[in-house]
Motif scaffolding. Structure first.
Motif, PDB file in Angstrom:
ATOM      1  N   THR A  47     -45.985 -33.719  34.676  1.00 30.08           N
ATOM      2  CA  THR A  47     -46.779 -34.821  34.152  1.00 30.08           C
ATOM      3  C   THR A  47     -47.835 -34.266  33.203  1.00 30.08           C
ATOM      4  N   GLY A  48     -48.284 -35.104  32.309  1.00 30.63           N
ATOM      5  CA  GLY A  48     -49.440 -34.747  31.502  1.00 30.63           C
ATOM      6  C   GLY A  48     -50.700 -35.219  32.206  1.00 30.63           C
ATOM      7  N   GLY A  49     -51.789 -35.284  31.469  1.00 31.63           N
ATOM      8  CA  GLY A  49     -53.039 -35.760  32.060  1.00 31.63           C
ATOM      9  C   GLY A  49     -53.827 -34.614  32.665  1.00 31.63           C
ATOM     10  N   ARG A  50     -55.088 -34.878  32.964  1.00 31.54           N
ATOM     11  CA  ARG A  50     -55.967 -33.770  33.352  1.00 31.54           C
ATOM     12  C   ARG A  50     -55.585 -33.152  34.697  1.00 31.54           C
ATOM     13  N   ASN A  51     -55.136 -33.945  35.663  1.00 33.34           N
ATOM     14  CA  ASN A  51     -54.797 -33.345  36.961  1.00 33.34           C
ATOM     15  C   ASN A  51     -53.473 -32.578  36.897  1.00 33.34           C
ATOM     16  N   ASP A  79     -43.125 -38.179  31.119  1.00 30.00           N
ATOM     17  CA  ASP A  79     -43.435 -38.967  29.925  1.00 30.00           C
ATOM     18  C   ASP A  79     -43.953 -38.050  28.835  1.00 30.00           C
ATOM     19  N   ARG A  81     -46.110 -38.173  24.883  1.00 35.14           N
ATOM     20  CA  ARG A  81     -46.757 -38.867  23.769  1.00 35.14           C
ATOM     21  C   ARG A  81     -45.942 -38.508  22.532  1.00 35.14           C
ATOM     22  N   ASN A  91     -47.928 -33.739  25.827  1.00 37.14           N
ATOM     23  CA  ASN A  91     -47.923 -33.202  27.187  1.00 37.14           C
ATOM     24  C   ASN A  91     -47.217 -31.847  27.217  1.00 37.14           C
ATOM     25  N   GLY A 158     -49.480 -38.169  37.209  1.00 36.65           N
ATOM     26  CA  GLY A 158     -50.907 -38.461  37.186  1.00 36.65           C
ATOM     27  C   GLY A 158     -51.064 -39.965  37.390  1.00 36.65           C
ATOM     28  N   HIS A 164     -51.709 -46.718  35.651  1.00 36.70           N
ATOM     29  CA  HIS A 164     -50.450 -46.307  35.010  1.00 36.70           C
ATOM     30  C   HIS A 164     -49.981 -44.968  35.555  1.00 36.70           C
ATOM     31  N   ALA A 166     -46.763 -41.962  34.554  1.00 32.27           N
ATOM     32  CA  ALA A 166     -45.956 -41.579  33.393  1.00 32.27           C
ATOM     33  C   ALA A 166     -46.496 -42.394  32.204  1.00 32.27           C
ATOM     34  N   LYS A 190     -53.128 -46.874  25.941  1.00 29.93           N
ATOM     35  CA  LYS A 190     -53.823 -45.587  25.802  1.00 29.93           C
ATOM     36  C   LYS A 190     -53.155 -44.832  24.650  1.00 29.93           C
ATOM     37  N   ARG A 195     -44.769 -43.801  22.854  1.00 35.48           N
ATOM     38  CA  ARG A 195     -44.526 -42.840  23.932  1.00 35.48           C
ATOM     39  C   ARG A 195     -43.073 -42.925  24.402  1.00 35.48           C
ATOM     40  N   LYS A 218     -60.882 -42.826  38.933  1.00 30.48           N
ATOM     41  CA  LYS A 218     -59.554 -43.141  39.487  1.00 30.48           C
ATOM     42  C   LYS A 218     -59.643 -43.894  40.818  1.00 30.48           C
TER      43      LYS A 218
HETATM   44  O1  LIG Z   1     -51.512 -40.310  28.937  1.00 26.66           O
HETATM   45  C1  LIG Z   1     -51.213 -39.910  30.056  1.00 26.66           C
HETATM   46  O2  LIG Z   1     -52.024 -40.223  31.093  1.00 26.66           O
HETATM   47  C2  LIG Z   1     -51.621 -40.068  32.459  1.00 26.66           C
HETATM   48  C3  LIG Z   1     -52.892 -39.948  33.298  1.00 26.66           C
HETATM   49  O3  LIG Z   1     -53.716 -38.956  32.727  1.00 26.66           O
HETATM   50  P1  LIG Z   1     -55.167 -38.627  33.284  1.00 26.66           P
HETATM   51  O4  LIG Z   1     -55.765 -37.654  32.306  1.00 26.66           O
HETATM   52  O5  LIG Z   1     -55.927 -39.923  33.352  1.00 26.66           O
HETATM   53  O6  LIG Z   1     -54.978 -38.035  34.648  1.00 26.66           O
HETATM   54  C4  LIG Z   1     -50.655 -38.917  32.607  1.00 26.66           C
HETATM   55  O7  LIG Z   1     -50.168 -38.890  33.906  1.00 26.66           O
HETATM   56  C5  LIG Z   1     -49.527 -39.058  31.590  1.00 26.66           C
HETATM   57  O8  LIG Z   1     -48.583 -38.020  31.744  1.00 26.66           O
HETATM   58  C6  LIG Z   1     -50.096 -38.975  30.222  1.00 26.66           C
HETATM   59  O9  LIG Z   1     -49.124 -39.116  29.198  1.00 26.66           O
END
Ligand SMILES: O=C1O[C@H](COP(=O)(O)O)[C@@H](O)[C@H](O)[C@H]1O
Length: 267
Positions: A47-51, A79, A81, A91, A158, A164, A166, A190, A195, A218
């Protein structure tokens, strides 16, 4: 397990985002080693995102990463971008920088989602849809028995502040896609608006689904998803693994969970 056969999610709360990332990394490394022992190889959906990226950094920092035969790991993405190759917001780019570039992976087993053509408008009709179809074909071709069924060992997600997962956003038509494994997403709330995402049915094929969330932004999403919301409108409420569903949280993300389902902090 519920009467409907659905696996009841397990919720683990760690004391900070850093501990969450380190604990999830240790868990992932163990899961990959076990899957390789059982089946010869392991497949993980990133997954992308900070976590998700923090988890990859924690894997990179862990000496236990040497326990994995990385040449026998298939990596996929939940997923992407839709941006050109190497774009810092992709990602894939972030995952490569955080971990993948430092691992002896087999490049043929790193299944990045297609990238946008830098010379074309990503919003132009057709290219995004064709890219999603190519990824669906790649997934189908990789199914071990030719059935087209996608059963990754671990699928990481994430959780966005709007619930949301993916690139499946609340009230977006992609969330209801049921006829394909991969969907082109236009008009995402977002950025970027374009995407590519696994669909909910594709996610539901995973043996284990792990949802990662840290931070107070969150907390509302986590509480909503775990309080019995309808997965048809709340994406994070509608995903689970066939064998296990784990919610991996920090204390801030768990703060609004109703007491009856809030577990003690595990460390
Ligand atoms: O844009 C995305 O956001 C989600 C959540 O990201 P976060 O930074 O709020 O944890 C992420 O899971 C997804 O892969 C990514 O494309």
């Amino acid at each position: 397990m519920t009467e409907s056969g659905r696996v009841i999610p397990r919720v683990l709360v760690h004391r900070s985002a850093e501990v969450l990332a380190a604990a999830a990394a240790a868990r992932l490394l163990t899961r990959v080693v076990d899957a390789q022992g059982e089946r010869g190889s392991a497949s993980v959906v990133l997954t992308g995102g900070r976590n998700g990226i923090a988890l990859l950094r924690a894997v990179a920092a862990s000496p236990a990463r040497e326990a994995v035969d990385w040449s026998r790991v298939d990596l996929w993405w939940g997923d992407e971008r839709y941006l050109p190759v190497g774009h810092p917001d992709r990602n894939e780019t972030q995952a490569r920088e955080a971990l993948l570039d430092s691992l002896p992976l087999d490049p043929a087993r790193v299944h990045a989602m297609p990238a946008a053509d830098p010379d074309s408008d990503p919003a132009a009709l057709g290219a995004l849809e064709a890219a999603a179809e190519r990824y669906a074909a790649e997934l189908a071709a990789a199914s071990p028995d030719g059935s087209g069924l996608f059963e990754p060992d671990v699928l990481l997600l994430g959780v966005g502040p709007d619930t949301h997962v993916a690139s499946l956003f609340p009230d977006h038509p992609a969330l209801g896609e049921s006829g394909r494994a991969v969907v082109a997403v236009r008009g995402a709330p977002k950025p970027p608006a374009e995407r590519i995402s696994l669909t909910r049915p594709a996610i539901l094929g995973a043996r284990e689904v792990w949802l990662l969330a840290a931070g107070e932004d969150k907390a509302g999403a986590v509480a909503t998803a775990l309080s019995g919301a309808d997965g048809a409108s709340v994406p994070a409420a509608g995903v689970h693994g066939t064998e296990r569903t784990l919610w991996l949280l920090d204390t801030a993300a768990a703060a609004q969970l109703p007491e009856r389902i809030r577990p003690p902090i595990t460390g």
